[in-house]
Structures are given as structure tokens and as C-alpha cells.
Design a protein around this motif. Sequence first.
Motif, short mmCIF file in Angstrom:
data_model
loop_
_atom_site.label_atom_id
_atom_site.label_comp_id
_atom_site.label_asym_id
_atom_site.label_seq_id
_atom_site.Cartn_x
_atom_site.Cartn_y
_atom_site.Cartn_z
N PHE A 3 7.15 10.09 5.59
CA PHE A 3 7.66 8.99 6.41
C PHE A 3 6.70 7.80 6.41
O PHE A 3 7.12 6.65 6.28
N VAL A 4 5.41 8.08 6.52
CA VAL A 4 4.42 7.00 6.50
C VAL A 4 4.50 6.25 5.16
O VAL A 4 4.49 5.02 5.11
N ALA A 25 13.91 13.40 8.75
CA ALA A 25 13.29 14.66 8.33
C ALA A 25 12.02 14.91 9.12
O ALA A 25 11.74 16.04 9.53
N CYS A 26 11.25 13.85 9.33
CA CYS A 26 10.01 13.98 10.11
C CYS A 26 10.32 14.41 11.54
O CYS A 26 9.69 15.32 12.07
N SER A 80 8.76 0.29 2.55
CA SER A 80 9.73 -0.63 3.14
C SER A 80 9.07 -1.94 3.55
O SER A 80 9.64 -3.03 3.36
N ARG A 81 7.86 -1.88 4.07
CA ARG A 81 7.16 -3.10 4.46
C ARG A 81 6.82 -3.96 3.23
O ARG A 81 6.94 -5.18 3.27
N ARG A 82 6.41 -3.30 2.17
CA ARG A 82 6.13 -4.06 0.93
C ARG A 82 7.41 -4.69 0.39
O ARG A 82 7.38 -5.82 -0.13
N ALA A 83 8.52 -3.98 0.53
CA ALA A 83 9.80 -4.54 0.07
C ALA A 83 10.19 -5.76 0.91
O ALA A 83 10.75 -6.73 0.38
N GLU A 84 9.90 -5.72 2.21
CA GLU A 84 10.17 -6.88 3.06
C GLU A 84 9.34 -8.08 2.62
O GLU A 84 9.83 -9.21 2.57
N SER A 132 16.65 2.70 3.39
CA SER A 132 17.43 3.94 3.42
C SER A 132 16.52 5.15 3.29
O SER A 132 16.66 6.15 4.01
N ARG A 133 15.56 5.06 2.37
CA ARG A 133 14.63 6.18 2.19
C ARG A 133 13.75 6.37 3.42
O ARG A 133 13.46 7.50 3.82
N ALA A 134 13.35 5.26 4.04
CA ALA A 134 12.53 5.36 5.25
C ALA A 134 13.32 6.00 6.39
O ALA A 134 12.78 6.80 7.17
#
Length: 202
Positions: free
Chosen positions: A138-139, A59-60, A145-149, A51-53
Motif C-alpha cells: 500500500f505504501v 488488501a491492507c 500514485s503521488r508521482r503520477a499526480e 486504482s492499484r492504490a
Amino acid sequence: VDRMERAVLDHARTARLVAERERALQVVARIEEKAAGAVLLAQKGLSDAQSRASEAKQACGGSMAGTYTEPSEAAQAFLKDAQSSGVDRAAQRMAVDPERYGALKTTPATSRYSLVRGTPTEPARAAAPLAAKHGRAFVDARETSRRAEDAVRHAGEVHRTVSSELSGIRSAAHQSGVDEFGPAAVRARLERLEARVRLECG
């Protein structure tokens, strides 16, 4: 009298082993709950990170659109530079040298009589630092998000491995004779599994 004594001893031994088995099954349930809870927690973390990503990406995109004539291409160039040079350096470059990532958006300038005098890029240049800030955010959000995956995959692997072994222990507890259950050996296996879940799932 001897038969009565043996019967009493057998009864006491059986009761002790049954109690040991029940305690083991309680530990099995506790370990399963911990492993399953770790999966749910990791999944929630992934959902929040995604969601944050998504918000950071919007925004980006908006800030890039206010800075560049081709915002999508500029964003891709920024992401590529961030990957090769690091996001800190890429963000700094965009803030001070935005043309590096694409043509700046132009805003027609008019005179007092509404005559077009030129198409300056000052507004876009002034917006570049904000675009750099949002690009960096964004980066960072995408990496989180990748770490969460990865965390979800890891928790799932631990849960599957532990559940498989616990299934064997539960089956032995229910199907084997009391004498065959081997509470000492089972206790050692459960301690090892519980330690692994505590170490890898927090």
C-alpha cells in the motif's frame, strides 16, 4: 521586361514563403498533438496508479483486521513508522514484532468439550507477516500514485506553456503578411518548442 522579371521573382518568393508557413503550421499541429498526448498519457497513468492504490488499501485493511483488535489505529501507526523509518524497516518490524503497532486480535481457544480455555494470539501473530506485506504494498502504491499526480501536473504545465506560444505563432501565420511572418525566426522557435516537448514529455 524588368517589371516581368520582378513579378516572377516576387511570385516565386511569395510561393516559397507560403510553403514555409504551411510547413510551420504542420509543425505547430505536431507539437500540439504531442503535448496533448503527453497529458492524456499522464492522466491514464494516474488513473491506473489510483486504482492499484485503492486495491492495495483494501488488501491492507483486510489483513490488518485479521491481525489487530484496532486495525485502523495499527495501520496509521505502521504508516507513520514507514514515513519516519522507511517502509522496509516498518514492514520487517510488523512481521517479527507486530505488537509494536497495536494489540493483537485474540481467538478464543476451546477444549474438546467446547469449553473456553484461553484467548491466544497465535493466529493473529501468524497473520502479521501478510499484514506487513500488504502494508508495504500500500505504501508503495500510494507513492506511485503521488508521482503520477506530479507527472499530470508537469505535463499540464508544459502543455499550457507550449500551447500559448504556439497560439501566437499560428496567429502570426494567419494574420500577418507573408513578408512579416519571418519563417526563419518561427522555425527556430518551433525547433525549441519541439525539443522541449520531446525532452519533458518523452
